[in-house]
Design a protein around this motif. Structure first.
Motif, PDB file in Angstrom:
ATOM      1  N   PRO A 211       0.784  -1.241   0.000  1.00 55.86           N
ATOM      2  CA  PRO A 211       0.000   0.000   0.000  1.00 55.86           C
ATOM      3  C   PRO A 211       0.811   1.284   0.000  1.00 55.86           C
ATOM      4  CG  PRO A 211      -0.220  -1.158   2.093  1.00 55.86           C
ATOM      5  CD  PRO A 211       0.570  -2.039   1.191  1.00 55.86           C
ATOM      6  N   VAL A 212       2.033   1.275   0.527  1.00 55.39           N
ATOM      7  CA  VAL A 212       2.821   2.512   0.563  1.00 55.39           C
ATOM      8  C   VAL A 212       3.949   2.543  -0.451  1.00 55.39           C
ATOM      9  CG1 VAL A 212       2.518   3.703   2.771  1.00 55.39           C
ATOM     10  CG2 VAL A 212       3.663   1.542   2.740  1.00 55.39           C
ATOM     11  N   GLY A 213       4.070   1.529  -1.284  1.00 55.24           N
ATOM     12  CA  GLY A 213       5.036   1.556  -2.374  1.00 55.24           C
ATOM     13  C   GLY A 213       6.452   1.160  -2.021  1.00 55.24           C
ATOM     14  N   PHE A 214       6.638   0.312  -1.010  1.00 55.63           N
ATOM     15  CA  PHE A 214       7.986  -0.108  -0.638  1.00 55.63           C
ATOM     16  C   PHE A 214       8.667  -0.930  -1.737  1.00 55.63           C
ATOM     17  CE2 PHE A 214       6.558   0.125   3.988  1.00 55.63           C
ATOM     18  CZ  PHE A 214       7.167   1.351   4.186  1.00 55.63           C
ATOM     19  N   THR A 215       7.901  -1.630  -2.562  1.00 53.60           N
ATOM     20  CA  THR A 215       8.495  -2.534  -3.543  1.00 53.60           C
ATOM     21  C   THR A 215       8.426  -2.005  -4.971  1.00 53.60           C
ATOM     22  OG1 THR A 215       6.415  -3.721  -3.842  1.00 53.60           O
ATOM     23  CG2 THR A 215       7.914  -4.550  -2.151  1.00 53.60           C
ATOM     24  N   LYS A 216       8.136  -0.738  -5.168  1.00 48.83           N
ATOM     25  CA  LYS A 216       7.974  -0.248  -6.538  1.00 48.83           C
ATOM     26  C   LYS A 216       9.277  -0.301  -7.347  1.00 48.83           C
ATOM     27  CE  LYS A 216       8.408   4.618  -5.337  1.00 48.83           C
ATOM     28  NZ  LYS A 216       7.732   5.898  -5.284  1.00 48.83           N
ATOM     29  N   ASN A 217      10.415  -0.281  -6.708  1.00 51.52           N
ATOM     30  CA  ASN A 217      11.699  -0.365  -7.417  1.00 51.52           C
ATOM     31  C   ASN A 217      12.336  -1.735  -7.311  1.00 51.52           C
ATOM     32  OD1 ASN A 217      11.529   2.346  -8.165  1.00 51.52           O
ATOM     33  ND2 ASN A 217      12.468   3.009  -6.255  1.00 51.52           N
ATOM     34  N   SER A 218      11.594  -2.736  -6.845  1.00 50.10           N
ATOM     35  CA  SER A 218      12.134  -4.086  -6.673  1.00 50.10           C
ATOM     36  C   SER A 218      12.177  -4.832  -7.998  1.00 50.10           C
ATOM     37  CB  SER A 218      11.292  -4.877  -5.682  1.00 50.10           C
ATOM     38  OG  SER A 218      11.325  -4.262  -4.425  1.00 50.10           O
ATOM     39  N   SER A 219      13.075  -5.793  -8.068  1.00 51.82           N
ATOM     40  CA  SER A 219      13.185  -6.620  -9.272  1.00 51.82           C
ATOM     41  C   SER A 219      11.991  -7.570  -9.353  1.00 51.82           C
ATOM     42  CB  SER A 219      14.487  -7.423  -9.235  1.00 51.82           C
ATOM     43  OG  SER A 219      14.417  -8.388  -8.202  1.00 51.82           O
ATOM     44  N   PRO A 220      11.674  -8.056 -10.547  1.00 51.53           N
ATOM     45  CA  PRO A 220      10.569  -9.014 -10.687  1.00 51.53           C
ATOM     46  C   PRO A 220      10.776 -10.285  -9.856  1.00 51.53           C
ATOM     47  CG  PRO A 220      11.197  -8.175 -12.838  1.00 51.53           C
ATOM     48  CD  PRO A 220      12.206  -7.657 -11.844  1.00 51.53           C
ATOM     49  N   GLU A 221      12.043 -10.712  -9.701  1.00 55.29           N
ATOM     50  CA  GLU A 221      12.327 -11.906  -8.900  1.00 55.29           C
ATOM     51  C   GLU A 221      12.001 -11.673  -7.425  1.00 55.29           C
ATOM     52  OE1 GLU A 221      14.755 -10.521 -10.943  1.00 55.29           O
ATOM     53  OE2 GLU A 221      14.402 -11.927 -12.603  1.00 55.29           O
ATOM     54  N   LYS A 222      12.350 -10.486  -6.922  1.00 52.17           N
ATOM     55  CA  LYS A 222      12.061 -10.170  -5.534  1.00 52.17           C
ATOM     56  C   LYS A 222      10.552 -10.028  -5.304  1.00 52.17           C
ATOM     57  CE  LYS A 222      13.341  -7.102  -1.788  1.00 52.17           C
ATOM     58  NZ  LYS A 222      14.107  -5.946  -1.347  1.00 52.17           N
ATOM     59  N   LEU A 223       9.846  -9.449  -6.265  1.00 54.10           N
ATOM     60  CA  LEU A 223       8.398  -9.340  -6.161  1.00 54.10           C
ATOM     61  C   LEU A 223       7.739 -10.720  -6.160  1.00 54.10           C
ATOM     62  CD1 LEU A 223       7.661  -6.334  -8.540  1.00 54.10           C
ATOM     63  CD2 LEU A 223       7.494  -6.381  -6.054  1.00 54.10           C
ATOM     64  N   GLU A 224       8.217 -11.604  -7.031  1.00 54.23           N
ATOM     65  CA  GLU A 224       7.669 -12.958  -7.087  1.00 54.23           C
ATOM     66  C   GLU A 224       7.911 -13.699  -5.777  1.00 54.23           C
ATOM     67  OE1 GLU A 224       5.405 -15.808  -8.665  1.00 54.23           O
ATOM     68  OE2 GLU A 224       5.891 -13.940  -9.687  1.00 54.23           O
ATOM     69  N   ARG A 225       9.106 -13.547  -5.208  1.00 52.92           N
ATOM     70  CA  ARG A 225       9.407 -14.192  -3.927  1.00 52.92           C
ATOM     71  C   ARG A 225       8.521 -13.636  -2.810  1.00 52.92           C
ATOM     72  NH1 ARG A 225      12.491 -13.517   0.614  1.00 52.92           N
ATOM     73  NH2 ARG A 225      13.360 -15.424   1.495  1.00 52.92           N
ATOM     74  N   GLY A 226       8.322 -12.317  -2.786  1.00 52.26           N
ATOM     75  CA  GLY A 226       7.456 -11.697  -1.782  1.00 52.26           C
ATOM     76  C   GLY A 226       6.011 -12.156  -1.906  1.00 52.26           C
ATOM     77  N   ARG A 227       5.543 -12.301  -3.149  1.00 53.10           N
ATOM     78  CA  ARG A 227       4.173 -12.771  -3.378  1.00 53.10           C
ATOM     79  C   ARG A 227       4.022 -14.208  -2.889  1.00 53.10           C
ATOM     80  NH1 ARG A 227       3.495 -11.021  -8.301  1.00 53.10           N
ATOM     81  NH2 ARG A 227       2.266  -9.253  -7.668  1.00 53.10           N
ATOM     82  N   LEU A 228       5.016 -15.048  -3.163  1.00 48.99           N
ATOM     83  CA  LEU A 228       4.975 -16.436  -2.709  1.00 48.99           C
ATOM     84  C   LEU A 228       5.009 -16.515  -1.184  1.00 48.99           C
ATOM     85  CD1 LEU A 228       4.975 -19.414  -3.473  1.00 48.99           C
ATOM     86  CD2 LEU A 228       7.463 -19.319  -3.514  1.00 48.99           C
ATOM     87  N   ILE A 229       5.816 -15.679  -0.549  1.00 47.54           N
ATOM     88  CA  ILE A 229       5.864 -15.641   0.921  1.00 47.54           C
ATOM     89  C   ILE A 229       4.506 -15.239   1.478  1.00 47.54           C
ATOM     90  CG2 ILE A 229       6.810 -14.333   2.868  1.00 47.54           C
ATOM     91  CD1 ILE A 229       9.494 -14.328   1.368  1.00 47.54           C
ATOM     92  N   GLU A 230       3.857 -14.255   0.861  1.00 44.98           N
ATOM     93  CA  GLU A 230       2.550 -13.800   1.326  1.00 44.98           C
ATOM     94  C   GLU A 230       1.485 -14.888   1.167  1.00 44.98           C
ATOM     95  OE1 GLU A 230       0.126 -11.141   3.204  1.00 44.98           O
ATOM     96  OE2 GLU A 230       2.263 -10.960   2.851  1.00 44.98           O
ATOM     97  N   ILE A 231       1.502 -15.602   0.060  1.00 45.70           N
ATOM     98  CA  ILE A 231       0.543 -16.697  -0.153  1.00 45.70           C
ATOM     99  C   ILE A 231       0.768 -17.798   0.877  1.00 45.70           C
ATOM    100  CG2 ILE A 231      -0.096 -18.553  -1.747  1.00 45.70           C
ATOM    101  CD1 ILE A 231       0.395 -16.507  -4.016  1.00 45.70           C
ATOM    102  N   ASN A 232       2.014 -18.166   1.110  1.00 41.81           N
ATOM    103  CA  ASN A 232       2.307 -19.210   2.099  1.00 41.81           C
ATOM    104  C   ASN A 232       1.945 -18.762   3.514  1.00 41.81           C
ATOM    105  OD1 ASN A 232       3.143 -21.108   0.262  1.00 41.81           O
ATOM    106  ND2 ASN A 232       5.283 -20.464   0.347  1.00 41.81           N
ATOM    107  N   ASN A 233       2.104 -17.469   3.812  1.00 43.14           N
ATOM    108  CA  ASN A 233       1.702 -16.943   5.112  1.00 43.14           C
ATOM    109  C   ASN A 233       0.194 -17.107   5.310  1.00 43.14           C
ATOM    110  OD1 ASN A 233       1.788 -15.607   7.563  1.00 43.14           O
ATOM    111  ND2 ASN A 233       1.663 -13.589   6.630  1.00 43.14           N
ATOM    112  N   GLY A 234      -0.586 -16.829   4.276  1.00 38.84           N
ATOM    113  CA  GLY A 234      -2.032 -17.010   4.349  1.00 38.84           C
ATOM    114  C   GLY A 234      -2.410 -18.468   4.542  1.00 38.84           C
ATOM    115  N   ARG A 235      -1.716 -19.361   3.868  1.00 35.12           N
ATOM    116  CA  ARG A 235      -1.989 -20.799   4.027  1.00 35.12           C
ATOM    117  C   ARG A 235      -1.678 -21.256   5.443  1.00 35.12           C
ATOM    118  NH1 ARG A 235       0.896 -22.376  -1.669  1.00 35.12           N
ATOM    119  NH2 ARG A 235      -0.898 -21.920  -2.998  1.00 35.12           N
ATOM    120  N   LEU A 236      -0.576 -20.788   5.997  1.00 32.96           N
ATOM    121  CA  LEU A 236      -0.203 -21.157   7.362  1.00 32.96           C
ATOM    122  C   LEU A 236      -1.212 -20.609   8.371  1.00 32.96           C
ATOM    123  CD1 LEU A 236       1.921 -22.602   9.066  1.00 32.96           C
ATOM    124  CD2 LEU A 236       3.179 -20.451   9.173  1.00 32.96           C
TER     125      LEU A 236
END
Length: 121
Positions: A53-78
């Protein structure tokens, strides 16, 4: 409900594909820049998006964004597994030994709001 409708309906930007139809899990259209313009903006009290929401990842690489998205999905599953652990322990004491004494017994029906004869009053 409402967010799912928004993601599949008027708020879907060009090229957005729902995850059940081959799209990227965890990706969601922006509230602030929908393809339909201002007529489809959702009036919510804080004009922030769900992801970053505040734009911390707007300059991140696509690989880092993909890893963050996967971490968030796994956090929801847990979190869902943890919730079901508490539900199981509260209905059947001893079913989740790590939660014995933490989860209080409950003799009600968790599915009561979905019953045909459910009333609030």
């Amino acid at each position: 409900g409402m967010l799912e409708s928004y993601g599949e309906g008027a708020g879907s930007p060009e090229g957005y594909v729902h995850y059940t139809k081959g799209g990227k899990p965890g990706a969601f259209p922006s509230f602030n820049a929908p393809a339909g313009g201002d007529q489809y903006k959702i009036p919510h009290p804080v004009p922030l998006d769900l992801w970053d929401p505040v734009g911390f990842t707007k300059n991140s690489s696509p690989e880092k964004l993909e890893r963050g998205r996967l971490i968030e999905i796994n956090n929801g599953r847990l979190a869902m597994l943890g919730l079901f652990g508490f539900l199981a322990e509260s209905k059947l004491p001893g079913s989740v030994p790590a939660l014995g004494g933490i989860a209080l017994p409950y003799d009600g029906d968790y599915m009561a709001p979905f019953a045909a004869d459910f009333h609030l009053f």
